[in-house]
Scaffold this motif. Structure first.
Motif, PDB file in Angstrom:
ATOM      1  N   GLU A   1       0.878  -1.164   0.000  1.00 36.06           N
ATOM      2  CA  GLU A   1       0.000   0.000   0.000  1.00 36.06           C
ATOM      3  C   GLU A   1       0.918   1.217   0.000  1.00 36.06           C
TER       4      GLU A   1
ATOM      5  N   GLU B   1       1.662  -6.181   8.731  1.00 33.21           N
ATOM      6  CA  GLU B   1       1.802  -4.977   7.924  1.00 33.21           C
ATOM      7  C   GLU B   1       2.864  -4.085   8.543  1.00 33.21           C
TER       8      GLU B   1
ATOM      9  N   LYS C   1      -3.601  -6.193  14.808  1.00 32.71           N
ATOM     10  CA  LYS C   1      -4.325  -5.611  13.674  1.00 32.71           C
ATOM     11  C   LYS C   1      -5.805  -5.389  13.985  1.00 32.71           C
TER      12      LYS C   1
HETATM   13 MG    MG Z   1      -3.382  -1.514   5.323  1.00 35.55          MG
END
Ligand code: MG
Ligand code: ADP
Length: 485
Positions: free
Chosen positions: A10, A216, A267
């Protein structure tokens, strides 16, 4: 166990608009803290956001360049969370209906000594606002908030989980970076945070079709950090799983000083953000006419330019691909050929990929800051082709030009003149030198006559040495052959 790495990126690209995404305050970097956030950016009561037209046009340009679907209607949503740098309590973003869907990016990646062309599909790209910035002063034991960045327009570009190594992720990110700066939709300044990547990383046993649990890693602001963070994270996950543990989905931060990733928070899911359409903003509508108008104002894209270079300059595909890696390099090349002439199109490419690129790499700088102008280099190449200097001497002159920049247009000629580097092409003068060399090297002469070809090269070398590299190589060869019979 053989592991396969799965990566999706991203990327937040800051759109290079003059003003914020929903207000008129300036996006200029480096102002005094908290001088560029206005009541709209802070969502103070009584204010209303208004969409920045330029930000939308930049998103459209990007969509056209990657072949994405541009939504005729897209919707802004509030992403609700609290963080000190987001005092309004929500970020305006897009969720269910992003402005761009699909599209793809192709790039060359070198792995295990092989070059491969890889294509990555994009999931979506959406418009959103940036948050402010927390600044931590250890010596004061305090943190401060600078809200200047609040409301800066971002395009978040999301890929499918299709990359299989850190090298592929970096090659993708570099290509994306080159594209957005080429288009001029983002200035690409990574130190200032204008282009930053979040890397989603998971592993799975080779052959397994379902994905593993991902982590991430947030806000990687250099290609180096992107590569190191992924490699570290892959090693961490493999170690963890092989020693009987399981990967927990989490957001992690990369610490370049200790070269490791650390857990920031486990998350959250999208439902935690309580997304809902922003009632203050109407849906964003983009007509076919608007898209056409934006298209008409776009620069030539890298791929189109590559094709044109091959066709018009007659250079190989590889050269064209290297020269169109950045707009600045392509512009430099075109200027160079324009001045040096079409006859020198291939030599021009060779010099840019050779001596010029090495100098740029050595000094870790870009072609737009090269101390030698295309016009100055063109004259140098002309002096090789008209026989004034040899290629070898030209390399030395180039190094001089690079080391001591000057605005002088005929710089190459001045150096040739000042240092007496002009090639000796006068046969009378050369002939005398050749005679002297033959007289002084009877042994080589005899060896050559008895069939040893190598002795000829030794004699050429002696003549070149006697001329201090200035003998015209073709004439030296010719004279020697003649004299040796
Ligand atoms: Mg993300
Ligand atoms: P968010 O991070 O906001 O929850 P998504 O769930 O859409 O958003 O995923 C974001 C990114 O994670 C995408 O780039 C996607 O390709 C990537 N991704 C999704 N699943 C995996 C996985 N198992 N391994 C690696 N990357 C993944």
């Amino acid at each position: 166990m053989q592991w396969e790495v799965v990566i999706g990126l991203e990327t937040h690209a800051q759109l290079s608009t003059e003003s914020k995404i929903f207000s008129g305050s300036s996006t200029h970097f480096g102002a005094e803290p908290n001088t560029q956030a206005n009541p709209v950016d802070l969502a103070l009561p009584g204010t209303l956001p208004v969409m920045n037209r330029d930000a939308v046009e930049k998103a459209i340009q990007f969509g056209l360049a990657i072949g994405a679907d541009i939504a005729p209607v897209s919707v802004f949503a509030r992403k609700n969370y609290f963080y000190p740098d987001l005092p309004k309590g929500y970020q305006i973003s897009q969720f269910e209906k992003p402005v761009l869907s699909g599209g793809k990016i192709s790039f060359v990646v070198e792995q295990q000594g092989k070059q491969e062309l890889k294509t990555v599909q994009l999931t979506r790209a959406h418009l959103e606002e940036d948050a402010g910035k927390s600044l931590h002063e250890d010596f004061l034991d305090m943190s401060g908030i600078d809200l200047n960045r609040a409301g800066t327009p971002l395009l978040e570009i999301v890929t499918e989980p299709e990359m299989r190594s850190a090298a592929e992720a970096v090659a993708y990110a570099r290509t994306l970076h080159a594209l957005v700066t080429w288009l001029g939709v983002c200035d690409g300044n990574m130190q200032e945070g204008s282009f930053r990547c979040d890397a989603n990383v998971s592993i799975r046993p080779k052959g397994q079709t379902t994905f593993g649990t991902r982590c991430e890693i947030k806000n990687l602001n250099s290609f180096r950090n992107l590569e190191d963070a992924i490699n570290y994270e892959v090693a961490r996950q493999i170690d963890l799983v092989e020693s009987g543990g399981t990967v927990v989905q989490a957001t992690r931060l990369y610490d370049p000083d200790n070269r490791e990733t650390r857990e920031m928070r486990t998350k959250e899911d999208s439902q935690d953000y309580r997304y809902f359409p922003d009632p203050d903003l109407p849906p964003l509508t983009i007509s076919a006419e608007w898209i056409e108008k934006v298209k008409a104002g776009m620069p030539e894209l890298p791929e189109a330019m590559r094709t044109r270079f091959i066709r018009d300059y007659g250079i190989p595909e590889y050269d064209a691909a290297v020269l169109t890696q950045s707009k600045a390099m392509a512009d430099y090349y075109e200027k160079l050929v324009e001045t040096a002439g079409m006859k020198l199109a291939k030599q021009s490419a060779n010099w840019l990929m050779g001596d010029v690129s090495s100098a740029l790499n050595r000094e870790n700088t870009g072609i737009d800051e090269a101390p030698v102008t295309p016009e100055q280099l063109a004259l140098l190449l002309t002096r090789i082709s008209d026989g004034t200097i040899s290629n070898k001497i030209a390399k030395e002159i180039f190094a001089d030009m690079w080391a001591s920049p000057s605005g002088e247009a005929n710089r190459a000629d001045s150096i040739i003149e000042a240092k007496g580097l002009k090639q000796i092409s006068d046969t009378g003068e050369l002939e005398k030198i050749v005679d002297d060399v033959l007289a002084a090297n009877q042994k080589s002469v005899e060896e050559f006559r008895s069939g040893k070809d190598k002795a000829f090269n030794a004699l050429v070398g002696q003549v070149m040495k006697a001329t201090r590299g200035k003998g015209n190589p073709a004439q030296v060869n010719e004279l020697l052959r003649k004299k040796l019979g």
